[in-house]
Design a protein around this motif. Structure first.
Motif, PDB file in Angstrom:
ATOM      1  N   ARG A  81       4.933   7.643  15.652  1.00 31.84           N
ATOM      2  CA  ARG A  81       3.396   7.205  15.159  1.00 31.84           C
ATOM      3  C   ARG A  81       3.833   7.118  13.757  1.00 31.84           C
ATOM      4  NH1 ARG A  81       1.650  11.959  16.095  1.00 31.84           N
ATOM      5  NH2 ARG A  81       0.914  11.403  18.194  1.00 31.84           N
ATOM      6  N   LYS A  82       4.621   7.927  13.202  1.00 32.97           N
ATOM      7  CA  LYS A  82       4.633   7.640  11.593  1.00 32.97           C
ATOM      8  C   LYS A  82       5.458   6.360  11.107  1.00 32.97           C
ATOM      9  CE  LYS A  82       6.601   9.967   7.482  1.00 32.97           C
ATOM     10  NZ  LYS A  82       7.376  11.163   6.759  1.00 32.97           N
ATOM     11  N   ALA A  83       6.247   5.918  11.731  1.00 32.57           N
ATOM     12  CA  ALA A  83       6.989   4.675  11.657  1.00 32.57           C
ATOM     13  C   ALA A  83       5.819   3.535  11.780  1.00 32.57           C
ATOM     14  CB  ALA A  83       8.305   4.284  12.694  1.00 32.57           C
ATOM     15  N   LYS A  84       5.135   3.379  12.822  1.00 38.13           N
ATOM     16  CA  LYS A  84       4.032   2.278  13.072  1.00 38.13           C
ATOM     17  C   LYS A  84       2.919   2.483  11.736  1.00 38.13           C
ATOM     18  CE  LYS A  84       4.512   1.754  18.023  1.00 38.13           C
ATOM     19  NZ  LYS A  84       4.850   0.577  17.905  1.00 38.13           N
ATOM     20  N   LEU A  85       2.655   3.896  11.453  1.00 32.50           N
ATOM     21  CA  LEU A  85       1.669   3.878  10.224  1.00 32.50           C
ATOM     22  C   LEU A  85       2.360   3.266   8.852  1.00 32.50           C
ATOM     23  CD1 LEU A  85       0.312   7.332  11.201  1.00 32.50           C
ATOM     24  CD2 LEU A  85      -1.009   5.071  11.525  1.00 32.50           C
ATOM     25  N   GLU A  86       3.389   3.608   8.697  1.00 34.45           N
ATOM     26  CA  GLU A  86       4.007   3.265   7.539  1.00 34.45           C
ATOM     27  C   GLU A  86       4.307   1.578   7.526  1.00 34.45           C
ATOM     28  OE1 GLU A  86       7.677   5.037   7.621  1.00 34.45           O
ATOM     29  OE2 GLU A  86       6.983   6.941   6.484  1.00 34.45           O
ATOM     30  N   GLU A  87       4.464   0.779   8.797  1.00 36.83           N
ATOM     31  CA  GLU A  87       4.234  -0.544   8.965  1.00 36.83           C
ATOM     32  C   GLU A  87       3.077  -1.119   8.617  1.00 36.83           C
ATOM     33  OE1 GLU A  87       5.661  -3.904  12.274  1.00 36.83           O
ATOM     34  OE2 GLU A  87       5.901  -1.645  12.780  1.00 36.83           O
ATOM     35  N   ILE A  88       1.990  -0.318   8.694  1.00 32.43           N
ATOM     36  CA  ILE A  88       0.800  -0.987   8.535  1.00 32.43           C
ATOM     37  C   ILE A  88       0.339  -0.837   7.246  1.00 32.43           C
ATOM     38  CG2 ILE A  88      -1.866  -0.252   8.891  1.00 32.43           C
ATOM     39  CD1 ILE A  88      -1.044   0.793  11.731  1.00 32.43           C
ATOM     40  N   LEU A  89       0.797   0.344   6.455  1.00 33.82           N
ATOM     41  CA  LEU A  89       0.526   0.452   5.377  1.00 33.82           C
ATOM     42  C   LEU A  89       1.488  -0.364   4.204  1.00 33.82           C
ATOM     43  CD1 LEU A  89       0.282   4.197   4.561  1.00 33.82           C
ATOM     44  CD2 LEU A  89      -1.718   2.695   4.682  1.00 33.82           C
ATOM     45  N   LYS A  90       2.596  -1.000   4.671  1.00 31.84           N
ATOM     46  CA  LYS A  90       3.289  -2.138   3.967  1.00 31.84           C
ATOM     47  C   LYS A  90       2.597  -3.564   4.112  1.00 31.84           C
ATOM     48  CE  LYS A  90       7.887  -0.318   5.210  1.00 31.84           C
ATOM     49  NZ  LYS A  90       9.212  -0.555   5.761  1.00 31.84           N
ATOM     50  N   LYS A  91       1.974  -3.755   5.239  1.00 31.92           N
ATOM     51  CA  LYS A  91       0.923  -4.855   5.356  1.00 31.92           C
ATOM     52  C   LYS A  91      -0.224  -4.847   4.693  1.00 31.92           C
ATOM     53  CE  LYS A  91       2.811  -5.883   9.826  1.00 31.92           C
ATOM     54  NZ  LYS A  91       3.711  -7.362   9.581  1.00 31.92           N
ATOM     55  N   SER A  92      -1.110  -3.532   4.667  1.00 33.45           N
ATOM     56  CA  SER A  92      -2.312  -3.455   4.352  1.00 33.45           C
ATOM     57  C   SER A  92      -2.372  -1.730   3.426  1.00 33.45           C
ATOM     58  CB  SER A  92      -3.439  -3.459   5.262  1.00 33.45           C
ATOM     59  OG  SER A  92      -4.654  -3.273   4.802  1.00 33.45           O
ATOM     60  N   PRO A  93      -1.852  -1.744   2.313  1.00 32.60           N
ATOM     61  CA  PRO A  93      -1.565  -0.647   1.569  1.00 32.60           C
ATOM     62  C   PRO A  93      -2.626   0.243   1.556  1.00 32.60           C
ATOM     63  CG  PRO A  93      -0.735  -2.452   0.270  1.00 32.60           C
ATOM     64  CD  PRO A  93      -1.293  -3.048   1.516  1.00 32.60           C
ATOM     65  N   ASN A  95      -5.273   0.452   4.113  1.00 36.15           N
ATOM     66  CA  ASN A  95      -6.012   0.579   5.177  1.00 36.15           C
ATOM     67  C   ASN A  95      -6.293   2.209   5.552  1.00 36.15           C
ATOM     68  OD1 ASN A  95      -5.975   1.343   8.154  1.00 36.15           O
ATOM     69  ND2 ASN A  95      -6.144  -0.779   8.088  1.00 36.15           N
ATOM     70  N   TYR A  96      -7.837   2.213   5.486  1.00 33.85           N
ATOM     71  CA  TYR A  96      -8.470   3.499   5.776  1.00 33.85           C
ATOM     72  C   TYR A  96      -7.959   4.534   6.764  1.00 33.85           C
ATOM     73  CZ  TYR A  96     -12.022   7.316   5.679  1.00 33.85           C
ATOM     74  OH  TYR A  96     -12.935   8.323   5.507  1.00 33.85           O
ATOM     75  N   HIS A  97      -7.757   3.805   7.990  1.00 33.83           N
ATOM     76  CA  HIS A  97      -7.320   4.889   9.242  1.00 33.83           C
ATOM     77  C   HIS A  97      -6.056   5.035   8.949  1.00 33.83           C
ATOM     78  CE1 HIS A  97     -10.682   1.781  10.653  1.00 33.83           C
ATOM     79  NE2 HIS A  97     -11.117   2.841  11.293  1.00 33.83           N
ATOM     80  N   ALA A  98      -5.167   4.051   8.631  1.00 32.33           N
ATOM     81  CA  ALA A  98      -3.778   4.662   8.529  1.00 32.33           C
ATOM     82  C   ALA A  98      -3.572   5.650   7.447  1.00 32.33           C
ATOM     83  CB  ALA A  98      -2.833   3.444   8.172  1.00 32.33           C
ATOM     84  N   LEU A  99      -4.295   5.698   6.317  1.00 27.30           N
ATOM     85  CA  LEU A  99      -3.969   6.490   5.194  1.00 27.30           C
ATOM     86  C   LEU A  99      -4.638   8.001   5.844  1.00 27.30           C
ATOM     87  CD1 LEU A  99      -5.457   4.458   2.256  1.00 27.30           C
ATOM     88  CD2 LEU A  99      -3.058   5.224   2.548  1.00 27.30           C
ATOM     89  N   VAL A 100      -5.876   7.835   6.487  1.00 24.91           N
ATOM     90  CA  VAL A 100      -6.305   9.162   6.959  1.00 24.91           C
ATOM     91  C   VAL A 100      -5.168   9.867   8.099  1.00 24.91           C
ATOM     92  CG1 VAL A 100      -8.082  10.616   8.218  1.00 24.91           C
ATOM     93  CG2 VAL A 100      -8.509   8.930   6.435  1.00 24.91           C
ATOM     94  N   LYS A 101      -4.764   9.081   8.912  1.00 25.90           N
ATOM     95  CA  LYS A 101      -3.726   9.481   9.853  1.00 25.90           C
ATOM     96  C   LYS A 101      -2.465   9.953   9.359  1.00 25.90           C
ATOM     97  CE  LYS A 101      -2.886   9.737  14.333  1.00 25.90           C
ATOM     98  NZ  LYS A 101      -3.765  10.984  15.050  1.00 25.90           N
ATOM     99  N   MET A 102      -2.027   9.328   8.257  1.00 27.62           N
ATOM    100  CA  MET A 102      -0.777   9.865   7.558  1.00 27.62           C
ATOM    101  C   MET A 102      -0.883  11.009   6.898  1.00 27.62           C
ATOM    102  SD  MET A 102       1.747   8.011   7.952  1.00 27.62           S
ATOM    103  CE  MET A 102       2.786   8.424   6.201  1.00 27.62           C
ATOM    104  N   ALA A 103      -2.119  11.187   6.335  1.00 29.70           N
ATOM    105  CA  ALA A 103      -2.566  12.636   5.843  1.00 29.70           C
ATOM    106  C   ALA A 103      -2.414  13.675   6.745  1.00 29.70           C
ATOM    107  CB  ALA A 103      -3.993  12.680   5.079  1.00 29.70           C
ATOM    108  N   GLU A 104      -2.820  13.301   8.194  1.00 30.73           N
ATOM    109  CA  GLU A 104      -2.639  14.565   9.172  1.00 30.73           C
ATOM    110  C   GLU A 104      -1.100  14.718   9.277  1.00 30.73           C
ATOM    111  OE1 GLU A 104      -3.703  14.906  13.909  1.00 30.73           O
ATOM    112  OE2 GLU A 104      -3.429  13.041  13.107  1.00 30.73           O
ATOM    113  N   ILE A 105      -0.524  13.830   9.264  1.00 26.28           N
ATOM    114  CA  ILE A 105       0.976  14.054   9.728  1.00 26.28           C
ATOM    115  C   ILE A 105       1.641  14.819   8.413  1.00 26.28           C
ATOM    116  CG2 ILE A 105       3.183  12.841   9.732  1.00 26.28           C
ATOM    117  CD1 ILE A 105       1.940  10.550  11.274  1.00 26.28           C
TER     118      ILE A 105
END
Length: 821
Positions: A81-93, A95-105
């Protein structure tokens, strides 16, 4: 290719530049160059239109990020999950959904991840300042570590956005804060509004009801020395749950009624001051309120245990409502948003193909009209003017929702107009996105300088030569037409074309009810409004307000419920029309749940779509009960009236019979007396004696029991019973279908507790129907009894399968079924 076309400009259409580039001049005769101009022009135009045809109405990156987010939210491995979220943030630094989900992790790491979690949440809040999730997560983070002032600050930021809407997490955190600070009156109003208001999506939520009961119990009860004003507030909301009217208006009506009661008491006891009467009324209402709340909370929860319950943000909060068990399709790169726009409106594939062909023909003409314009602002303005003159001509909040309304009738509203402009603007090479806010949508055009131009297709002002009406409208004036987007968006502001088109499912779904009521059953609607006392002028105004989406919230559904049932004064012909309307209405709502499910599958990150699906399920159960249940009640009432008539007739007959018997006894006495006298007399002639005896026999026969009243034949009773059984068979199919439909929705969306509660409430309503059937059966003298064993079997199966772990629901449902048998 666009650069080459721009450089060559006008010369390319003459053939000179093209022939100079591809063919040496000495190989072409003088007349040959002129002949070459026509085919060269056609080739270039074909290249241009091929470019338009292959243009994407969305950024391909949007699809990649959406699919990665789905994979991240559904995976069970934290590392993946974290690897996919980091991939998303590389493409779209950002991204609201990814940032909140990373905060949960990061939060799950404890103190070591605290700073990183807060950094992710702050970045998310800056990206979407009108959304509550990041603020509420920050608030809980500070609360858990004892920093109440910062927690309060972020919580209030999450509650008071310019487009803020009711949030379950926000209600729970705010109410808990008020309980912790012993502000019980505020806690009662916070939990009461969310748990009791008919328009609240969290109505009857068990946790909110428990907290409301706790806050009420911790408040000082009304006495001669104190007066808690929350008592009439909650009392009004408890009553309001039965009527479903507007909260504030109903609360004011309850207060007026209390004042009238107080005035009557004071007129009888003038020595009592007004404040004493008010306190006495509050004391009486307090007992009723607390007893009602205690019954709602259930026997398994006591006030001491409720006080120790603490709300924490659930995992589903960080998933934005995406359920791991829910089936959501991955969108493919060949996605065509024109197809989505049309498919949301048209169910028949052949009809969709016809609409698509017409729409593409219009698009080709629009592309030709703006083909030679280089400046994006001028091109966007020209496209807007062309569409206003040739496609989106007439604003209509009912007929302009669907693709058919736009293509065939040239009618539109805010969403359909914004979708058409955004998709065709993208095809023309413009940088266009959608913009959504509660109740409204329009398009946003980006120019070469980075500035944004609002394109408001529904702007109701006169056009000027420089700016067409709505092109370049200020954000303050955008959205003059009212709430024609039938949603309160999760993301307020600029959205991608994919997000914009997804709202079409919601609009079309609700439009089915409007179209059925306003168009197909317009005459029935007018009859109902006329029966309600509306004048012809007021009826026309009401229908116009409905079409312009300016009616008060919930008014349409109240009218639909009235049109389904009618009243005792309703004409029989109109009642038959009402029966047909109700049947079609339920079929449309049945399909609406499918439409909202498709919206959810297409855009699962928009929590509004799940909220709408839950609301439609509640509407389905509410309107479903209106006609068949009322019909059963009427039949039961008729049966009871018939029984009362029979009882009255029997009493009258008994009185008549009693009188006849008394008369017979008197005559028998007279007869015996006469016989005794006759014995004392001399024996008369035998023939004379026989004549006397014959006369007495005739007299006795005449004074005997009267003939029995004719009873209905067995065949007549059996026929009446058959009609009842046939009617019950039709109604039973409705109940069985409704249970299967709601169960299917719950199975498709297993993470929604509200859908489960709705299924439980509907099961209890069906059990009440069984109780009516049981009473009708008890009054049946002839014919077969109404059988509901299959319905009982379905109810028991649902209770076992879905509510075995919920003791309160399971026990209530089990006891209700037992009483109905």
């Amino acid at each position: 290719m666009p650069i080459i076309i721009a450089i060559l400009g006008k010369r390319i259409l003459t053939g000179d530049a093209f022939s100079a580039m591809v063919t040496p001049r000495r190989f072409i005769p003088l007349g040959g160059r002129k002949m070459l101009r026509i085919p060269v022009t056609l080739v270039v135009l074909m290249v241009c239109f091929c470019q338009y045809a292959s243009a994407k109405q969305f950024d391909p990156q949007d699809l990649v990020i959406r699919n990665l987010l789905l994979e991240a939210f559904k995976t069970v491995s934290p590392q993946q999950r974290k690897a996919k979220l980091e991939e998303i943030l590389k493409k779209s630094p950002e991204n609201y959904h990814a940032l909140v989900k990373m905060a949960e992790i990061e939060e799950s790491r404890g103190a070591s991840g605290l700073l990183d979690a807060r950094e992710f949440l702050l970045r998310a809040a800056l990206q979407q300042p009108d959304r509550p999730e990041a603020y509420l997560a920050l608030a809980q983070s500070y609360y858990q570590r004892g920093d109440v002032p910062d927690g309060d600050r972020y919580m209030m930021m999450g509650l008071r956005g310019p487009y803020g809407k009711l949030s379950y997490e926000g209600v729970c955190l705010q109410g808990q804060l008020e309980l912790d600070t012993c502000n019980y009156y505020a806690a009662v109003t916070t939990f009461g509004k969310a748990a009791l208001s008919p328009q609240s999506p969290y109505r009857n939520d068990p946790y909110l009801l428990r907290k409301l009961y706790y806050a009420a119990g911790m408040s000082k009860p009304p006495s001669y020395y104190s007066n808690d004003y929350w008592v009439p507030y909650v009392y009004a909301k408890l009553l309001n749950q039965s009527y479903g009217l507007d909260d504030d208006r109903f609360y004011q009506e309850v207060l007026k009624d209390l004042r009238r009661v107080a005035a009557k008491i004071r007129s009888r006891y003038p020595q009592l001051p007004p404040y004493v009467i008010e306190k006495v009324l509050n004391m009486v209402m307090y007992n009723k309120v607390m007893a009602t709340l205690r019954n709602r909370v259930g026997a398994t929860h006591w006030i001491e245990a409720i006080g120790h319950e603490r709300f924490t943000l659930p995992d589903n909060f960080y998933n934005f409502g995406v359920c791991p068990q829910e089936e959501v399709a991955m969108l493919q790169p060949d996605l065509d948003l024109y197809d989505v726009f049309i498919e949301a409106s048209v169910s028949d594939p052949q009809e969709r193909a016809v609409i698509k062909k017409k729409l593409m023909a219009v698009r080709d003409k629009a592309m030709a009209a703006v083909a030679g314009i280089k400046d994006p602002v001028e091109k966007g303005k020209k496209l807007f003017q062309w569409l206003r003159n040739n496609l989106i001509k007439e604003y209509d909040a009912v007929d302009g929702i669907t693709a058919q309304g736009v293509v065939n009738d040239h009618k539109y509203l805010c969403l359909s107009g914004a979708i058409v402009y955004t998709l065709m603007g993208r095809d023309a090479g413009l940088d266009v996105n959608g913009f959504v806010q509660p109740g409204h949508a329009y398009a946003v055009l980006h120019d070469n300088k980075g500035d944004k131009i609002n394109v408001e297709t529904t702007y109701p002002v006169r056009e000027t030569a420089e700016f067409p009406a709505g092109f370049g409208a200020s954000s303050r004036l955008a959205g003059m037409r009212g709430a024609t987007l039938r949603a309160t968006p999760d993301i307020v502001g600029e959205v991608s074309p994919i997000d914009l088109v997804s709202y079409q499912y919601i609009n079309v779904g609700l439009n089915k009810l409007d179209n059925l009521t306003l168009n197909k059953y317009n005459s029935l609607l007018r009859e109902v409004l006329k029966e309600a006392g509306y004048s012809q002028v007021r009826i026309n105004e009401f229908i116009r307000d409905w079409r312009n989406a300016t009616l008060p919230p919930g008014m349409q559904f109240a009218i639909m419920a009235t049109m389904s049932v009618g009243s005792d004064k309703t004409d029989e012909t109109v009642k038959k029309q009402m029966e047909k309307y109700h049947a079609e209405l339920m079929r449309e709502i049945d399909g609406m749940m499918d439409d909202h499910g498709r919206a959810r599958a297409f855009n699962p990150f928009n929590k509004e779509f799940m909220t709408r699906l839950e609301s439609i399920a509640s509407l389905y159960t509410h309107l479903l009960l209106t006609r068949p249940a009322s019909a059963m009640v009427k039949r039961l009432k008729d049966k009871m009236d018939e029984e009362r008539r029979k009882a009255r007739n029997n009493m009258e007959q008994e009185a008549t019979d009693q009188g006849s018997r008394e008369g017979k006894k008197e005559k028998e006495k007279d007869k015996k007396a006469e016989e005794k006298k006759a014995e004392e007399k001399k024996k008369g002639v035998a023939s004379g004696e026989k004549s006397e005896e014959n006369t007495a026999a005739v007299s006795t026969a005449e004074s005997g029991e009267p003939a029995a009243q004719p009873q209905p034949s067995l065949s007549t009773g059996e026929q009446a019973g058959d009609r009842e059984v046939r009617q019950w068979a039709k109604e039973k199919k409705i109940w069985l279908h409704s249970l299967a439909k709601l169960e299917g929705v719950v199975r498709a969306h297993p993470c929604s507790e509200r859908l489960k509660r709705n299924l439980a409430e509907h099961c209890l309503s069906v059990v009440k129907v069984l109780a009516l059937a049981k009473m009708l059966n008890s009054m049946r003298e002839h014919g077969a009894k109404m059988d509901y064993s299959d319905l009982v079997g379905e109810l028991n199966r649902i209770r076992t399968e879905y509510f075995a772990g919920d003791t309160d629901v399971s026990v209530r449902l089990g006891n209700a079924i037992s009483q109905a048998l």
